[in-house]
Enzyme design. Structure first.
Site, short mmCIF file in Angstrom:
data_model
loop_
_atom_site.label_atom_id
_atom_site.label_comp_id
_atom_site.label_asym_id
_atom_site.label_seq_id
_atom_site.Cartn_x
_atom_site.Cartn_y
_atom_site.Cartn_z
N ASP A 213 -5.94 -11.70 4.49
CA ASP A 213 -5.86 -10.40 5.08
C ASP A 213 -5.61 -9.98 7.01
O ASP A 213 -6.28 -11.20 7.80
CB ASP A 213 -7.85 -9.62 4.89
CG ASP A 213 -7.61 -9.55 3.26
OD1 ASP A 213 -6.66 -9.52 2.37
OD2 ASP A 213 -8.53 -9.18 3.59
N ASP A 362 -7.61 -0.60 -5.45
CA ASP A 362 -9.15 -1.32 -4.32
C ASP A 362 -9.86 -0.26 -5.31
O ASP A 362 -10.78 0.33 -4.75
CB ASP A 362 -8.57 -0.87 -3.16
CG ASP A 362 -7.73 -1.83 -2.29
OD1 ASP A 362 -7.78 -2.74 -2.87
OD2 ASP A 362 -7.81 -0.76 -1.49
#
Ligand code: 1PR
Length: 508
Positions: A213, A362
């Site tokens: 990330d 998500d």
């Protein structure tokens, strides 16, 4: 033309050949680009990379006269390495119609006609996961100098259509084994063959993916960051980490630009630079996500998501991943029942192929007492909710978990599969960074619902969590961030554990 250290590359201009270029350069060989049909005929050795779609590739080859030159070059029995689509084009025809075509149509497109036969689509009704993405062991039945020493080694495949002979896999993305096969074509007299591995029956290997990330810090540098239920803190340099993961045996590396939903990604030059540098060192697939959508900048200039994605592909991405924008596209599709063809998901998969488009989901778990409480698909959960609830649905979010949307992970997965997604990256905000294991209930529900590969993500804390997710669900791959960043569990330990548990993986 007789420079022994030069290879001629046929880049017909429709896709990402950066990976092939990087692999050739890595092997110390120069590249001469084909600019005219004569360049094909005067080549000493010719590589035809496998990117793009069959129909559009044949259009270009016919229009430029390169189709005839290729037929003549092969008729003269000159060294030719067709990778994936570069192989399929040699056949009489293909069921892959290329951009704009309806995948359900059965029209065939004519190929070069060098090898008799048709290139066919894999049939997902036979229980196959399509696209076929991942690592299979080579089973060499005929001695060839090119594949010498590669028997039993895993190489990287990514395709929805298949023809029988030759290099359907991608040597440029197949780690050390792939580079060694490539080297035998580029420099036939070189040694460097590896000892043959022990031969055993092989299935598609389960993939272990390392995820980074990334976000911009105050200096504008990209830093790797890792969160805890999507709250983030910083961890290290992206290119260094990515190449370390490749060396450690990651089967893929993913970059998620987690602030991409705020800033315009083409303004994000550091990300493109990270990709360029990483793709010079990482010879397994690279995925990049974050901020892929249509965009109008401050000066009023409009950029399509396709332009944004193209820039990522040119910079070295093999796949792009779409989060928020895919949720909006799926919601619109479910409401109207109409595929507009205009969503970023549809546009990018039409031009680059389904296999190049990942949808990142998500979701957040929402417990309910009974399935009738909601219109979304629920699961009976393995451990009850705080009020003793026995069921849950998984609510999709956008903008890095900030906004919840009226759609479940199950509904989203089914919709994006129909819209052209080639793979699903299935996160779970409740499990992210917790180290308590993957959300098996969620992953089972989604991987049973679709025929495209599902990547399980969020929550890996130990090697056992990887065998658990492969034993209990149909996930094709498992992704982790935190445990690899913090060096708590080495990638090799995960692979060794999976081998002990009887799960096939690629070992280097
Ligand atoms: O919506 O198209 O711009 O894409 C944004 C992308 O960035 C999405 O793929 C979304 O998942 C990701 N993202 C956005 N915000 C965050 C955040 O953390 N604040 N990261 C974020 C999501 C989830 C995984 C993580 C796994 C494994 N991170 O990428 O790596 O949960 O973690 P673990 O092994 O440590 O548990 P768009």
């Amino acid at each position: 033309s007789s420079n022994a250290n030069t290879v001629t590359l046929l880049d017909y201009g429709a896709g990402n050949v950066r990976s092939v270029r990087n692999a050739i350069r890595h092997l110390g060989v120069n590249i001469r680009d084909v600019r005219s049909p004569e360049d094909i005929l005067s080549a000493d050795r010719l590589v035809f990379p496998g990117v793009g779609a069959f129909g559009s590739a044949m259009d270009v080859l016919n229009r430029t006269g390169m189709a005839d030159a290729l037929r003549e070059y092969i008729r003269r029995d000159r060294p030719f390495l067709g990778i994936c689509l570069g192989l399929q084009l040699l056949f009489d025809s293909s069921e892959e119609n290329g951009p704009g075509a309806d995948s359900a149509s059965t029209t065939v497109v004519s190929g070069l006609g060098v090898i008799p036969g048709v290139v066919r689509r894999f049939d997902s009704s036979e229980g196959l996961i399509v696209p076929h993405i991942g690592w299979n062991a080579l089973q060499i039945t005929k001695d060839t100098q090119l594949l010498q020493g590669a028997d039993g080694h895993h190489v990287y495949f990514v395709h929805s259509y298949h023809a029988l002979p030759a290099v359907q896999f991608h040597p440029e993305k197949s780690g050390a084994t792939g580079l060694s096969i490539f080297e035998k074509f580029l420099s036939p007299n070189s040694s460097g063959a590896k000892a043959p591995a022990h031969r055993k029956a092989s299935k598609l290997a389960k993939r272990v993916i390392a995820c980074l990330d990334v976000r911009s810090n105050d200096n504008g540098d990209l830093v790797v960051t890792k969160g805890d239920q999507y709250d983030v803190r910083n961890l290290g340099k992206p290119v260094e980490l990515a190449s370390q993961y490749y060396i450690d045996g990651a089967d893929e590396v993913s970059f998620l630009n987690i602030t991409g939903f705020r800033a315009f990604p083409l303004g994000d030059l550091p990300m493109l630079e990270v990709l360029r540098c990483a793709s010079e060192k990482v010879f397994v697939p690279l995925t990049v996500g974050g901020g892929i959508r249509d965009f109008t900048d401050e000066s009023g200039r409009y950029y399509s998501s396709l332009e944004v994605a193209s820039e990522y592909f040119r910079s070295g991405a093999d796949k792009i991943s779409i989060g928020s924008d895919a949720v909006f596209a799926a919601e619109a599709y479910l409401q109207t029942g109409v595929k507009t063809g205009k969503s970023s998901l549809e546009q990018i998969s039409r031009v680059y192929g389904n296999q190049a488009v990942v949808v990142s989901i998500d979701p957040r778990r929402v417990y309910v007492k009974s399935p009738d409480e909601v219109q979304f698909r629920t699961v009976k959960v393995s451990s009850k909710g705080p009020l003793g609830e026995e069921y849950a649905w998984y609510q999709c979010t956008v903008s890095g978990g900030r906004d919840s949307r009226p759609i479940g992970a199950y509904e989203l997965a089914k919709a994006v599969e129909e819209l052209g997604a080639g793979e699903i990256l299935l996160n779970c905000i409740d499990c992210d960074g917790q180290g308590g294991g993957f959300d098996i209930d969620l992953i089972k529900m989604v991987s049973d619902a679709v025929t495209i590969p599902v990547i399980a993500s969020s929550g890996a804390g130990s090697v056992e969590h990887f065998s658990e997710v492969f034993e209990k669900t149909n996930a094709s791959a498992a992704l982790a961030a935190g445990i690899f960043h913090r060096k708590e569990v080495p990638i090799l330990a995960v692979k060794e554990h999976l081998v002990d548990a009887g799960v096939e993986v690629r070992m280097q």
